[in-house]
Design an enzyme around this catalytic site. Sequence first.
Site, mmCIF file in Angstrom:
data_model
loop_
_atom_site.group_PDB
_atom_site.id
_atom_site.type_symbol
_atom_site.label_atom_id
_atom_site.label_comp_id
_atom_site.label_asym_id
_atom_site.label_seq_id
_atom_site.Cartn_x
_atom_site.Cartn_y
_atom_site.Cartn_z
ATOM 1 N N TYR A 236 0.868 -1.177 0.000
ATOM 2 C CA TYR A 236 0.000 0.000 0.000
ATOM 3 C C TYR A 236 0.903 1.225 0.000
ATOM 4 O O TYR A 236 1.611 1.487 0.967
ATOM 5 C CB TYR A 236 -0.908 -0.044 1.226
ATOM 6 N N LYS B 134 -1.352 -1.219 -4.051
ATOM 7 C CA LYS B 134 -2.433 -0.249 -4.007
ATOM 8 C C LYS B 134 -1.784 1.124 -4.129
ATOM 9 O O LYS B 134 -1.100 1.591 -3.219
ATOM 10 C CB LYS B 134 -3.214 -0.364 -2.699
ATOM 11 N N ILE C 64 -9.011 -1.036 -4.766
ATOM 12 C CA ILE C 64 -9.319 -1.066 -3.339
ATOM 13 C C ILE C 64 -10.068 0.222 -3.054
ATOM 14 O O ILE C 64 -9.482 1.304 -3.045
ATOM 15 C CB ILE C 64 -8.057 -1.242 -2.488
#
Length: 296
Positions: A136, A164, A205
Amino acid sequence: MIASVWHGVHVATALPFNDDLSVDYDGYAEHVRFLAEGGCDGVCPNGSLGEYQTLTDDERARVVRTAIEAAPGGFHVMPGVAAYGAAEARRWAEQAAEAGAASVLLLPPNAYRADREAVVGHYREVARVGLPVVAYNNPLDTKVDLTPELLAELHEEGLIVAVKEFTGDVRRAYELAERAPGLDLLIGSDDVLLELGIAGAVGWIAGYPNMIPRSTVELYRLATAGDLDKALPVYRDLHPLLRWDSKTEFVQSIKLSMDLAGRKGGPCRPPRTPLPSELAARIAHDTREVLAKGYR
């Protein structure tokens, strides 16, 4: 049918609380089922939108178990396993694996501006658990930038399967594809859904599917298929809401929109406070405009 368990639309789930701010686990289980029925491919519990920083260890573990128990077949759970140190992050990844999660979402160490060695060591420790790790990248909040060069290094060592990408810099999609062609790109902020969708993203996401899963999932499908004639008008209609996902007040904003759509958004735990009245009115206006156009 999605190719890998981290592909498709995974909703970073908002977490409902009772009036006394205890976790509403039954409400959360119902919300997971609602998102599955709405066409989403999975959920990401214990992300920032799920206010994981305010949860006790017991609450955090139970949220993961609740999501997995509520998930129908083929609907995947990707818990956030962010923690102060690598050992703690690994323990959360182990808990996710024991509960039956399909993958995990991992921020870099973010209590300080970690260097390359610290970042690699962090991902190396969590990867030992054996679940697929999605990195992330959110340097706006963490102050640690997972650059395309660093992500390529993590992927080459086999530590991550996807990222992400939350920077909003759509140029990174193309550099990532050049440096690490096998690394999957997941859309990390709702307001660049179209741009990253046509740039090769294989997942999202997502925040605002908490409110309107069917319409946002359809937009994702159109964007990643390159159907701009159909995608662009929808994107323009939804963008006034989607851009709240990358604002400081994103948790309160999405929960307010959920309330107005007939879902249970509800209050946040401190330190998040209620929205100022003027800001709440703007979000409410944008939400009602979207609902009036028939988006669900």
